[in-house]
Scaffold this motif. Structure first.
Motif, PDB file in Angstrom:
ATOM      1  N   SER A   1       3.740  27.811 -24.296  1.00 19.42           N
ATOM      2  CA  SER A   1       5.090  27.921 -24.641  1.00 19.42           C
ATOM      3  C   SER A   1       5.952  28.777 -24.462  1.00 19.42           C
ATOM      4  CB  SER A   1       5.094  27.465 -25.978  1.00 19.42           C
ATOM      5  OG  SER A   1       6.076  26.667 -26.190  1.00 19.42           O
TER       6      SER A   1
ATOM      7  N   TYR B   1      -2.112  22.325 -25.770  1.00 20.19           N
ATOM      8  CA  TYR B   1      -1.154  22.314 -26.044  1.00 20.19           C
ATOM      9  C   TYR B   1      -0.164  21.947 -27.242  1.00 20.19           C
ATOM     10  CZ  TYR B   1       4.036  24.069 -24.478  1.00 20.19           C
ATOM     11  OH  TYR B   1       5.054  24.137 -24.733  1.00 20.19           O
TER      12      TYR B   1
ATOM     13  N   MET C   1       5.958  24.156 -20.870  1.00 17.90           N
ATOM     14  CA  MET C   1       4.623  24.812 -21.135  1.00 17.90           C
ATOM     15  C   MET C   1       4.377  24.824 -19.503  1.00 17.90           C
ATOM     16  SD  MET C   1       0.875  22.869 -21.356  1.00 17.90           S
ATOM     17  CE  MET C   1       1.341  22.052 -19.298  1.00 17.90           C
TER      18      MET C   1
END
Length: 444
Positions: A103, A303, A97
């Protein structure tokens, strides 16, 4: 509830006996990971898995194996090889991350693993190790014969040259192609076809016959892609698990031909189960509306790990902002709020999840998450996903143990993913810093 693991592994009141005397101790352990492995694949006798079902009938199996959080491939495989949860081994997601929440590349280098692995502990005993397509095994000095899971960054479909370059010792990939698989075309060695699992099994079989390592770990990935495409059921899933079962047969045949079948324990497990999905949720859309998320410099972001998503913030001391975010999700309309549950930090910690996450969301059955920050909050997207919090059966993986040193004809209710490495270490007399007492927590 406390469970003691010494010569006996107690799992929810049932006994899995690991015999450690010289007469019954195995010389070899083979760990086979089937990506997206579920207990239905071997407990349902209508499934096309004769090898697995024979091993269940003559060995030990579990109705379910509780995973770590999130229930995704690379953190789970690191747990399989260390006996530790992500907070201990350091692999929290499949990918890295970035500082702005986007990403990055997949985690692949062995140096990223912070805990002691089975490969290391077995090597310290003076034994030999091998791995075939195991996640995060690139540059692993403790693997004597290593065909790592790796691919070209410029052409990800072509794994051949990249794998050859990272294989250990040099020339091993060319050796196994020559002696085990024959010439490989691009689609013979990637995730596009069933032949991948077969070729990986042939490679493992060759290494077992030629070098007879004391520990061999192999990852069979194809069942995962089939379930991502259509969900838990369907002809494609049956074909994929049939192919994985055939790969197990290839490995069993190699053990027999190598003359070490009766000296070997085979462990088949996996990384996660699967959930049928019909909709995706984009929580960063809500953060963007709150003025907290923009792509270049977000104050907060979610995320995604597929079936779950983790909230990160730039300023962890900004308690007011964190509470505003939680309240925003608490106050969503019921039809939106019912699509997920909020996982607080204490619950994240129970299964070893990312300690830097402020909170997480886990999708209800039918729902998963995307990192998108524009478009609708919920939209239609069908298929199969994993990554959810591991507190229900569908997301659980499986376990089958067969061969020397294990009890026979035993079906246990539940075990934890961490137990796989601990069982293998005990069988080989190796030390992965496991405690004498293991704590099995009934998840909320």
């Amino acid at each position: 509830m406390l469970f003691r693991f010494n010569n006996i592994i107690k799992v929810l009141g049932l006994l899995l006996v690991v015999t450690l005397n010289a007469q019954t101790k195995p010389e070899h352990v083979v760990i086979i990971s089937i990506d997206g492995f579920r207990s239905e694949f071997y407990l349902d006798n209508t499934m096309p898995t004769p090898n697995l079902q024979e091993m269940v009938d003559k060995g030990v199996a579990a109705k379910e194996v509780t995973g770590i959080f999130p229930t995704v491939t690379y953190p789970s495989h690191t747990t399989l090889i260390t006996g530790k949860t992500p907070v201990e081994h350091g692999i929290f997601y499949n990918t890295k991350m970035s500082e702005n929440g986007s990403s990055g590349g997949w985690v692949y280098d062995f140096k990223e693993i912070k805990a002691k692995t089975l490969w290391q502990s077995v090597k310290e005993k003076g034994l030999t190790t091998a791995a075939v397509s195991w996640p995060i095994s690139v540059n692993a000095d403790y693997i004597d014969y290593n065909i790592p899971e790796f691919w070209s960054f410029t052409n990800p479909m072509d794994r051949r040259i990249a794998t050859a370059q990272k294989a250990n010792p040099k020339g091993l990939f060319e050796e196994v192609v020559k002696n085990a698989t024959g010439t490989l075309e691009i689609n013979d060695y990637n995730l596009s076809s069933l032949s991948m699992d077969q070729n990986l099994a042939r490679i493992a079989g060759y290494i077992l016959r030629e070098y007879k390592p004391n520990l061999l770990t192999i990852h069979l990935p194809i069942t995962d892609g089939a379930q991502h495409k259509v969900g838990r059921k369907g002809l494609g899933v049956r074909k994929a698990i049939s192919g994985a079962d055939n790969a197990i047969g290839i490995i069993r045949d190699a053990l027999q031909k190598a003359g070490i079948e009766d000296k070997t324990t085979i462990i088949v497990s996996g990384d996660h189960g699967f959930v049928d999905v019909h909709s995706q949720i984009a929580p960063n859309v809500l953060l963007a509306k709150m003025g907290l998320y923009n792509k270049n410099n977000p104050k907060a972001w979610f995320y995604s790990a597929g079936g779950s998503t983790f909230l990160h913030v730039k300023d962890s001391n900004n308690k007011k902002m964190i509470e505003q975010i939680r309240e925003a999700f608490d106050q969503l309309p019921l039809e939106e709020k019912s699509t997920f549950k909020i996982i607080d930090r204490d619950k994240i910690a129970k299964r070893g999840g990312d300690p830097n996450a402020v909170l997480a969301l886990s999708g209800s059955k039918g729902y998963f998450f995307t990192n998108d920050a524009d478009g609708p909050f919920i939209s239609t997207k069908k298929g199969g996903k994993h990554g959810h919090y591991p507190d229900f059966h569908d997301i659980a993986t499986g376990f089958v143990g067969y061969g020397k040193g294990l009890e026979k004809e035993m079906l246990i209710e539940n075990m934890f993913l961490e137990d796989v490495a601990k069982i293998a270490a005990t069988l080989l007399g190796a030390d992965i810093d496991q405690p004498e007492e293991y704590y099995h927590v009934v998840l909320e």
